[in-house]
Scaffold this motif. Structure first.
Motif, PDB file in Angstrom:
ATOM      1  N   ARG B 163       0.836  -1.208   0.000  1.00 22.56           N
ATOM      2  CA  ARG B 163       0.000   0.000   0.000  1.00 22.56           C
ATOM      3  C   ARG B 163       0.873   1.262   0.000  1.00 22.56           C
ATOM      4  O   ARG B 163       0.555   2.238  -0.688  1.00 22.56           O
ATOM      5  CB  ARG B 163      -0.922   0.009   1.212  1.00 22.56           C
ATOM      6  CG  ARG B 163      -1.982  -1.092   1.164  1.00 22.56           C
ATOM      7  CD  ARG B 163      -2.545  -1.361   2.540  1.00 22.56           C
ATOM      8  NE  ARG B 163      -3.768  -0.613   2.795  1.00 22.56           N
ATOM      9  CZ  ARG B 163      -4.386  -0.596   3.983  1.00 22.56           C
ATOM     10  NH1 ARG B 163      -3.871  -1.257   5.025  1.00 22.56           N
ATOM     11  NH2 ARG B 163      -5.487   0.075   4.159  1.00 22.56           N
ATOM     12  N   ALA B 164       1.957   1.208   0.756  1.00 24.78           N
ATOM     13  CA  ALA B 164       2.852   2.371   0.790  1.00 24.78           C
ATOM     14  C   ALA B 164       3.476   2.597  -0.580  1.00 24.78           C
ATOM     15  O   ALA B 164       3.597   3.739  -1.047  1.00 24.78           O
ATOM     16  CB  ALA B 164       3.926   2.169   1.852  1.00 24.78           C
ATOM     17  N   ALA B 167       0.990   4.128  -2.874  1.00 28.33           N
ATOM     18  CA  ALA B 167       0.796   5.548  -2.547  1.00 28.33           C
ATOM     19  C   ALA B 167       1.938   6.389  -3.111  1.00 28.33           C
ATOM     20  O   ALA B 167       1.725   7.492  -3.626  1.00 28.33           O
ATOM     21  CB  ALA B 167       0.678   5.730  -1.036  1.00 28.33           C
ATOM     22  N   ARG B 168       3.183   5.861  -3.023  1.00 32.68           N
ATOM     23  CA  ARG B 168       4.320   6.605  -3.588  1.00 32.68           C
ATOM     24  C   ARG B 168       4.197   6.714  -5.098  1.00 32.68           C
ATOM     25  O   ARG B 168       4.449   7.766  -5.682  1.00 32.68           O
ATOM     26  CB  ARG B 168       5.639   5.924  -3.211  1.00 32.68           C
ATOM     27  CG  ARG B 168       6.146   6.321  -1.834  1.00 32.68           C
ATOM     28  CD  ARG B 168       7.583   5.846  -1.602  1.00 32.68           C
ATOM     29  NE  ARG B 168       7.655   4.409  -1.371  1.00 32.68           N
ATOM     30  CZ  ARG B 168       7.436   3.840  -0.172  1.00 32.68           C
ATOM     31  NH1 ARG B 168       7.153   4.588   0.869  1.00 32.68           N
ATOM     32  NH2 ARG B 168       7.516   2.541  -0.029  1.00 32.68           N
ATOM     33  N   ALA B 170       1.492   6.740  -6.758  1.00 32.38           N
ATOM     34  CA  ALA B 170       0.371   7.635  -7.066  1.00 32.38           C
ATOM     35  C   ALA B 170       0.825   9.090  -7.137  1.00 32.38           C
ATOM     36  O   ALA B 170       0.197   9.912  -7.819  1.00 32.38           O
ATOM     37  CB  ALA B 170      -0.741   7.467  -6.035  1.00 32.38           C
ATOM     38  N   ASN B 176      -2.212  12.714  -3.887  1.00 28.78           N
ATOM     39  CA  ASN B 176      -1.779  12.462  -2.525  1.00 28.78           C
ATOM     40  C   ASN B 176      -2.759  11.503  -1.885  1.00 28.78           C
ATOM     41  O   ASN B 176      -3.832  11.905  -1.458  1.00 28.78           O
ATOM     42  CB  ASN B 176      -1.739  13.773  -1.740  1.00 28.78           C
ATOM     43  CG  ASN B 176      -0.313  14.214  -1.510  1.00 28.78           C
ATOM     44  OD1 ASN B 176       0.491  13.429  -1.004  1.00 28.78           O
ATOM     45  ND2 ASN B 176       0.000  15.431  -1.911  1.00 28.78           N
ATOM     46  N   VAL B 177      -2.403  10.231  -1.878  1.00 30.42           N
ATOM     47  CA  VAL B 177      -3.284   9.221  -1.279  1.00 30.42           C
ATOM     48  C   VAL B 177      -2.589   8.661  -0.051  1.00 30.42           C
ATOM     49  O   VAL B 177      -1.422   8.264  -0.111  1.00 30.42           O
ATOM     50  CB  VAL B 177      -3.572   8.069  -2.267  1.00 30.42           C
ATOM     51  CG1 VAL B 177      -4.554   7.086  -1.654  1.00 30.42           C
ATOM     52  CG2 VAL B 177      -4.103   8.603  -3.572  1.00 30.42           C
ATOM     53  N   ASN B 178      -3.285   8.667   1.061  1.00 27.21           N
ATOM     54  CA  ASN B 178      -2.767   8.045   2.266  1.00 27.21           C
ATOM     55  C   ASN B 178      -2.766   6.523   2.075  1.00 27.21           C
ATOM     56  O   ASN B 178      -3.757   5.966   1.630  1.00 27.21           O
ATOM     57  CB  ASN B 178      -3.698   8.434   3.422  1.00 27.21           C
ATOM     58  CG  ASN B 178      -3.134   8.038   4.765  1.00 27.21           C
ATOM     59  OD1 ASN B 178      -2.550   6.969   4.909  1.00 27.21           O
ATOM     60  ND2 ASN B 178      -3.314   8.900   5.728  1.00 27.21           N
ATOM     61  N   PRO B 179      -1.642   5.847   2.410  1.00 26.58           N
ATOM     62  CA  PRO B 179      -1.635   4.376   2.250  1.00 26.58           C
ATOM     63  C   PRO B 179      -2.814   3.705   2.948  1.00 26.58           C
ATOM     64  O   PRO B 179      -3.313   2.677   2.482  1.00 26.58           O
ATOM     65  CB  PRO B 179      -0.313   3.952   2.896  1.00 26.58           C
ATOM     66  CG  PRO B 179       0.562   5.150   2.838  1.00 26.58           C
ATOM     67  CD  PRO B 179      -0.352   6.346   2.899  1.00 26.58           C
ATOM     68  N   GLU B 181      -5.751   4.701   2.991  1.00 29.97           N
ATOM     69  CA  GLU B 181      -6.976   4.816   2.191  1.00 29.97           C
ATOM     70  C   GLU B 181      -6.999   3.767   1.083  1.00 29.97           C
ATOM     71  O   GLU B 181      -8.037   3.507   0.468  1.00 29.97           O
ATOM     72  CB  GLU B 181      -7.089   6.231   1.604  1.00 29.97           C
ATOM     73  CG  GLU B 181      -8.477   6.507   1.010  1.00 29.97           C
ATOM     74  CD  GLU B 181      -8.545   7.789   0.188  1.00 29.97           C
ATOM     75  OE1 GLU B 181      -7.727   8.702   0.408  1.00 29.97           O
ATOM     76  OE2 GLU B 181      -9.430   7.860  -0.700  1.00 29.97           O
ATOM     77  N   ILE B 182      -5.833   3.185   0.804  1.00 33.55           N
ATOM     78  CA  ILE B 182      -5.757   2.217  -0.294  1.00 33.55           C
ATOM     79  C   ILE B 182      -6.269   0.857   0.163  1.00 33.55           C
ATOM     80  O   ILE B 182      -5.801   0.310   1.160  1.00 33.55           O
ATOM     81  CB  ILE B 182      -4.302   2.116  -0.800  1.00 33.55           C
ATOM     82  CG1 ILE B 182      -3.946   3.412  -1.536  1.00 33.55           C
ATOM     83  CG2 ILE B 182      -4.116   0.885  -1.675  1.00 33.55           C
ATOM     84  CD1 ILE B 182      -2.515   3.500  -1.988  1.00 33.55           C
ATOM     85  N   ALA B 337      -9.170   3.730  -3.840  1.00 29.71           N
ATOM     86  CA  ALA B 337      -9.140   4.720  -2.753  1.00 29.71           C
ATOM     87  C   ALA B 337     -10.537   5.334  -2.730  1.00 29.71           C
ATOM     88  O   ALA B 337     -10.973   5.947  -3.710  1.00 29.71           O
ATOM     89  CB  ALA B 337      -8.070   5.777  -3.005  1.00 29.71           C
TER      90      ALA B 337
END
Lengths: 485, 485
Positions: B163-164, B167-168, B170, B176-179, B181-182, B337
């Motif tokens: 997930r991290a 997010a990177r 993305a 800007n997605v918080n991990p 939220e994934i 997300a």
């Protein structure tokens, strides 16, 4: 001796032998165990093995050590423990309550936030019970044998050898399923989702066992279907009388979902005569049967009971199952055989998640198609039986008087009724604060009927830490009882 | 020279160089290529390399060999090929037609029964374009590093490192997605299913691009939702004017689904100004946007376009994506997300299939978090560009006059309009009889609007066999045209 297996250490074989004697009453509570010296001579074992055996039975709550006197059979409370009552008949009602998802989400979230040390809320065995190394090796072999696996989309319906292996295993439950009818899914829960979507729509009524596992109530709620909770016996499963009665009142029941064997949470097993009667009746009423057969390989006696589907002659029983509880909790492989809704099930699977990836299917297919799966199941059943019994003993010993508990003949769960109407959610929060997680009864119904019940996992080794956790639960229940007085 | 890569053989580097010259017009149709001897001297290469290069360009339809004269730049039909027309505005209508699933199932079934030798119906690259060995090694490492993986249920939402990493990645699309939220899903299709279930119910209206990929129409139909098909430009994607107009007529549109970049089947790309306007407008109307961003890494120029979500400030855009097309067609890993519907998305995922297994996530997470993924994407884009161009050339060369085709600047598909209203399903059956599979345009709409279109895969190496298949298609189209006259 009970279940001697090649890999079972000597002290455990011996422990099984004496557990048997205690179960049978040959050694009664208060009896003195043979001395360590006697044990060494009688069984030709070392001092260390004899001691290890006694300590093992002590850890399981069967023996107690008295200083300078040796080991004695512990006074067991089980005799005083009353099984969970048969349900008093109620008229099944379509509860207007909606919000099981909110309740489940809130409880799951609280559970995740807490620092849980002992998790008794799950419904699977502990990792040590599963053949993780053999499955890893099978996966690595599959990767080597199929170098282009990641480059091509997985085959529709599932991987051929895996489906064939599932069809062969289904024979054990007296089912004749064509491998082509098997659609591989993401766990049994996806199979249930597909089955429900195939036979019903939003607003439709679906009859379910009460209590039932919360995932099912969630799924129904998320699809806007209405759950009709049918009284269910802790011994023999769903009440056919109640079901037939309910169908007089509700003429729009689209489907019945049953977990015929070692039901979650009750552990009940439907007698064959009930299964036959259910199949005939449902077909005559045009009500689909959805069978969730996830636990049938987990009976203590090692016999796989006949699936409800095996009585079906009209294509009216959709069979759903999973390897998640029997082979690998870390893998999410289930399957569905769609009966007369097969075409619709295939379409829905394609539209919902597409075919499952091939890798896990190849690895699992190889394993379940070999005698290694049978050996694993024998081992798993023996372990589960031991763990479940030890947990039941502990509950019987420590929980306050008035507690009721049925000890099922298989499966993963214990269903416990607390005395005095203690709130399972209050207990849940109190236990969580002490690092212990349980599944409150309120999760297993849209009604308040099971608010003073608990589902306790019977699938983990009964360690000293687990023993301590059960004592803690017991004192929290006692405290909550006091508060009520 | 174009895209020199370490592993690209010399003859392909040289071929890229001359392809560039031909594209740029430096070498015009009919021009004679430098002789093999000249090539050897000019580039300091062997005879075999020079010959291999010429044969490669010949295979791609760029050169032709004339006996005893050498190679000449081939007369190219592309100049004469007209791009697919912009849609004539139509008033979007809720077609009463239901049965896309039946149509898709029937076409898929026919495709599966046939002995297909050349499959141009898919929308992914050929296996050779994907880093299958590196992913196998990553999987084996994951199995070794996590010995108990198969013994424990996978973590909720997804594996943390994966997930991290998502997010990177993305961030490249300016999101800007918080991990947290994934939510990891089974491909983008499960993400779309969850998004739709989160924002709409049976009977609700959902606006879609027209044409759109058939999985989406299937999903909508299977949920009893109604697809409102909005005219969509082959260049700039969904027509915002038409969408705004439609919303005047239908005040119950619950969601809009867009594939903003390299849309399937059109290959269209929404300009940033359109994305910004769509986000503002949809938020003001309370209509959810569901973004399917599966193809955005596949642009020829290597720039990842900004996601629609990157303009969102109100939590109104649900972002869905997948690694299925960019990293491994054999793996079904997608993600969602959920924006302001996050809680509901999480609940639905849990109730529908439970969390994804961890193994693939660990393996893929390691890969996409490293520069190897960037190198792979550069290679994949260059290959896709080449394959797509070669396929377009062949269609331009062989298909009957009146054929229209847009060559997209990225992605996997070519969208071809056949002349004279030739039926794509008749062609589908005729081609299948010759071992060739295409995707008929009738799959991409609930209307008959695209019945004379084809989607042709642009993701496979343009071999002699593919060339022959395109010639066969061309002659079948010509035959069907004759029949109509």
């Amino acid at each position: 001796m009970a279940v001697p297996r090649e890999r079972t250490p000597l002290y455990r074989q011996l422990a099984g032998h004496y557990r048997h004697a205690i179960d049978a009453g040959t050694l009664a509570p208060g009896d003195r165990m043979p001395s360590v010296r006697t044990l060494m001579e009688r069984h030709q074992v070392s001092l260390s093995t004899a001691l290890q055996m006694c300590r093992h039975l002590e850890a399981q709550g069967l023996l107690e050590a008295r200083p300078r006197s040796g080991y004695f059979v512990r006074a067991r409370a089980r005799a005083s423990l009353v099984p969970v009552a048969e349900p008093r008949p109620w008229m099944p009602d379509l509860l207007q309550y909606v919000g099981i998802n909110q309740r489940v989400s809130s409880i799951l979230a609280r559970g995740l936030q807490a620092d849980v040390k002992i998790n008794l809320a799950v419904a699977h065995g502990s990792p040590s019970l599963y053949p993780v190394n053999a499955l890893r090796q099978a996966t690595i072999r599959a990767l080597r044998d199929h170098p282009m696996l990641y480059g091509t989309p997985p085959p529709g319906g599932g991987e051929a050898r895996f489906r064939a292996a599932l069809a062969r295993r289904a024979l054990e439950a007296r089912m004749n399923v064509n491998p082509e009818e098997i659609v591989v899914t993401h766990g049994c829960i996806e199979a249930i989702n597909l089955a429900l979507r195939a036979v019903a729509g939003a607003g439709d009524v679906v009859a379910v066992e009460s209590p039932t596992y919360y995932a099912l109530l969630q799924t129904l709620e998320s699809m806007g279907m209405r759950a009709l909770e049918i009284p269910t016996s802790p011994q023999t499963g769903i009440s056919l009388e109640a079901l037939e009665l309910a169908s007089e009142t509700y003429d729009n029941i689209k489907a019945i979902i049953v977990v015929p064997h070692f039901q979650n949470p009750l552990g009940s097993v439907m007698p064959d005569s009930h299964k036959a009667r259910l199949v005939t009746w449902a077909a005559s009423r045009g009500i689909a049967i959805i069978e969730d057969d996830t636990y049938s390989a987990l009976g203590d006696d090692g016999n796989v009971p006949a699936a409800v589907r095996s009585w079906d002659t009209t294509g009216n029983v959709i069979h759903c199952a999973s390897l998640h509880k029997t082979l690998a909790p870390g893998m999410r492989l289930g399957w569905i055989a769609g009966a007369k809704w097969q075409g619709r099930v295939e379409m829905l699977k394609y539209a919902q998640t597409r075919p499952n990836e091939a890798l896990a299917q190849i690895a699992m297919g190889e394993f379940i198609d070999s005698p290694r799966y049978d050996r694993h199941l024998r081992h798993l059943r023996a372990q589960l039986r031991e763990h479940r019994a030890a947990m039941a003993e502990a509950i019987a010993t420590y929980f306050p008087a008035g507690t009721r508990l049925t000890l099922p003949a298989g499966g993963l769960s214990l269903w416990v009724e607390m005395p005095g109407g203690v709130s399972s959610e209050l207990l849940f929060d109190a236990a969580l604060a002490k690092g212990i997680r349980v599944a409150p009864g309120s999760l297993f119904s849209n009604s308040a009927r099971y608010d003073h019940f608990l589902r306790i996992n019977g699938g983990q080794p009964f360690t000293r830490e687990v023993d301590a956790a059960v004592r803690t639960l017991a004192s929290e229940i006692a405290r909550l009882l006091d508060t009520k007085r």
